[in-house]
Each structure stands twice: as structure tokens, then as C-alpha cells.
Enzyme design. Sequence first.
Site, PDB file in Angstrom:
ATOM      1  N   ARG A 240      -2.592  -8.724   3.965  1.00 33.48           N
ATOM      2  CA  ARG A 240      -1.404  -7.678   3.824  1.00 33.48           C
ATOM      3  C   ARG A 240      -1.919  -6.470   3.115  1.00 33.48           C
ATOM      4  O   ARG A 240      -2.835  -6.472   2.484  1.00 33.48           O
ATOM      5  CB  ARG A 240      -0.427  -8.196   2.803  1.00 33.48           C
ATOM      6  CG  ARG A 240       0.391  -9.470   3.394  1.00 33.48           C
ATOM      7  CD  ARG A 240       1.212  -8.762   4.644  1.00 33.48           C
ATOM      8  NE  ARG A 240       2.137  -9.901   5.301  1.00 33.48           N
ATOM      9  CZ  ARG A 240       1.440 -10.621   6.355  1.00 33.48           C
ATOM     10  NH1 ARG A 240       0.378 -10.452   6.665  1.00 33.48           N
ATOM     11  NH2 ARG A 240       2.432 -11.701   6.714  1.00 33.48           N
ATOM     12  N   GLU A 269       2.731   0.713   7.376  1.00 37.89           N
ATOM     13  CA  GLU A 269       2.438   0.682   8.822  1.00 37.89           C
ATOM     14  C   GLU A 269       3.584   0.990   9.530  1.00 37.89           C
ATOM     15  O   GLU A 269       4.817   0.759   9.383  1.00 37.89           O
ATOM     16  CB  GLU A 269       2.251  -1.005   8.847  1.00 37.89           C
ATOM     17  CG  GLU A 269       1.040  -1.549   8.236  1.00 37.89           C
ATOM     18  CD  GLU A 269       0.747  -3.124   8.545  1.00 37.89           C
ATOM     19  OE1 GLU A 269       1.411  -3.457   9.380  1.00 37.89           O
ATOM     20  OE2 GLU A 269      -0.530  -3.564   8.418  1.00 37.89           O
ATOM     21  N   HIS A 288      -2.748  -4.133  13.071  1.00 37.18           N
ATOM     22  CA  HIS A 288      -2.370  -5.410  12.742  1.00 37.18           C
ATOM     23  C   HIS A 288      -2.066  -6.480  13.971  1.00 37.18           C
ATOM     24  O   HIS A 288      -1.006  -6.850  14.518  1.00 37.18           O
ATOM     25  CB  HIS A 288      -0.833  -5.330  12.184  1.00 37.18           C
ATOM     26  CG  HIS A 288      -0.188  -6.271  11.389  1.00 37.18           C
ATOM     27  ND1 HIS A 288       0.458  -5.884  10.202  1.00 37.18           N
ATOM     28  CD2 HIS A 288      -0.555  -7.343  11.307  1.00 37.18           C
ATOM     29  CE1 HIS A 288       0.591  -7.244   9.452  1.00 37.18           C
ATOM     30  NE2 HIS A 288      -0.012  -8.173  10.170  1.00 37.18           N
TER      31      HIS A 288
END
Length: 323
Positions: A240, A269, A288
Site C-alpha cells: 500500500r 492513486e 497498481h
Amino acid sequence: MEKKPYIFITRKLPARAVDSLSKRFEVSMWDSETETVPREFLLKEAVKADALLTMLSDKIDREVLEAGGSLKIVANLAVGYDNIDLKAASERSIAVCNTPEVLTDTTADLAFALLMASARRIVEAAEFVKEGAWKSWSPLLMAGQDIHHKTIGIVGMGKIGEAVAKRAAGFDMDILYHNRTRKPEAEEKIGARYASFNELIERADYIVCLTPLTAETKGIFNEDSFRKMKNTAVFINASRGPVVDEQALYEALVSGEISAAGLDVFDKEPIGANHPLLTLKNVVALPHIGSSSTETRMEMIELCISNIEAVLDGKQPITPVNI
């Protein structure tokens, strides 16, 4: 005629993936594969939903969970669930489910690929060729660092951490790990050795972060952490974004306190193209995609659907995290 339960899916998924739900329930999807559903729209859908199939980028807080009276389940398309207010969900007897296990090997593959790409300067070298900068062979052209027989330090020795450790063993690496609890089986089967956080970051050539985001892990990789690492260390984050102080990481990379970084996750993000980290050649940045193989993402979707079907049929969810 009895009204069918209503399911809202917060991102556009392949039609074939939700066919089984559409046959039995009323299903609606946000019509974008890449854009997050707007907050106002999500709240409007939550009012009438019996089930939500959500993404990690969706903030499912108390306001969403209390928007309607019929919500029974939130199925999160991720192994993590820090985007959901578990306390509020439990208070309202709303099941929260995730997608563990099915993405373990896929995410471990990506984490190790990031390690290899960062160590051997793969992305930088590929761009070097595409830019026409390759004029001749030379002994140290785009020379990176060896991976084999080096020391890897894994912070967060869950299923994915163990899978990364197995891959590291194939490269004859010494394996250190740090975790809230020791893993005797991993120590015996893989040859991993438990270390304190400080010992791990001081000794490892490759530090791979796979820890969940908690109050304890938020910002754990900070100015002090990077200062303790070897100046040849490569830092990998596939967990994370908020576990890392990105400004401290940037300064460590610029000053040479560490050698390189491979990042699949970021504090905010999607990361902006003008972010300082993206200006550095010794940073490999990905959007991601840890679990993003076609096979695994379809399995994750199927598991979410199975959880929703179970709960709406009055059965126990398959992978609950709060009940």
C-alpha cells in the site's frame, strides 16, 4: 412479482463475468473500466443496493454503508479492505468480503519482477534502446546489480510474502523477514530467518514491502528507515502506498542513500505524471497491477460474485473479514 435484490458494481466488468448475477438479480455497473465512480453516484446507488461489488479505490465509509437500509454485503475486489469502514459495516450486520488466496502467486510474480527490473535497470535500458542512445557495446553499459546470492528482506510475511520468499530461494538468496508474528513453517520450508525491522532494513540488499496498511505500518518507511539501508539497497513496494513517506523516498534516491526503487502502489492513486518520483531513472513505477493477470482478475471477480450470491441466498459468505 417479488422484487429482485439489487446489486451495484462500481467498475465496468466483462459482461461474461457477471452473467450469472444478471440471471438472478437486478445488476447495474458504473460504465467505466478506468474511472472511479463519483461519490454522489455511489451514494445514490447505495440507497437501493442489497449488495455492492467494490474496488480498492472506492471509499466505502459510514456514510455509504448507512445510505440505505437493505445493504447486506460489500464484496471488495482485492485482498485488502482498508477502504471500507469495518466497524460501521459490522454495526449494521453488513458482511465485508475480500479476495484472498487467488491472487497470491500473481502478486508475488509482479513483486519479484519489480525487484528484477529495478536491480537490472530493465525499464531504463529498454528506453535507452528506443531513444536511439545505444551506439556501441561497453563493459558497464546499463550495469545493474546481481540478484542471486544476495539478501532479500520481506516486510509482511503473509501468503504473498511467503510466495516471494519461495521465488527468492530459487535465486539462492538469503531470506530475512519481519512480521507481526513469526512463521516457523516458512522458516523450516523456505529457510527464511526472522529479523527485527531495523536488522532487516540494515542488512538486506533488497527490501520488499508486502505489509497491510494499518495504523502501525502507515509511514513505516520514512527518512530514518531509508537512512539505515545500504546505499546499494533496492526498495520494492507492492503493498500500500501510505506505508511509505514518498518525499523521504525521493530524497533517499536522489542523495544516493539507496540505489533504486520499484513501486506498484502510491500514496495518492493514480499518481500524477509530474510527481517527483517519476522524474528519476532509478524508479520503476507501475499502475497498481500486482494481481493484474487476466486469469487472476477473473478468479477475483468470480469469488466476489460467489460471496454476493451466498449472502443474498441467506448463506454464510465464503471469505468474510468482519463476521
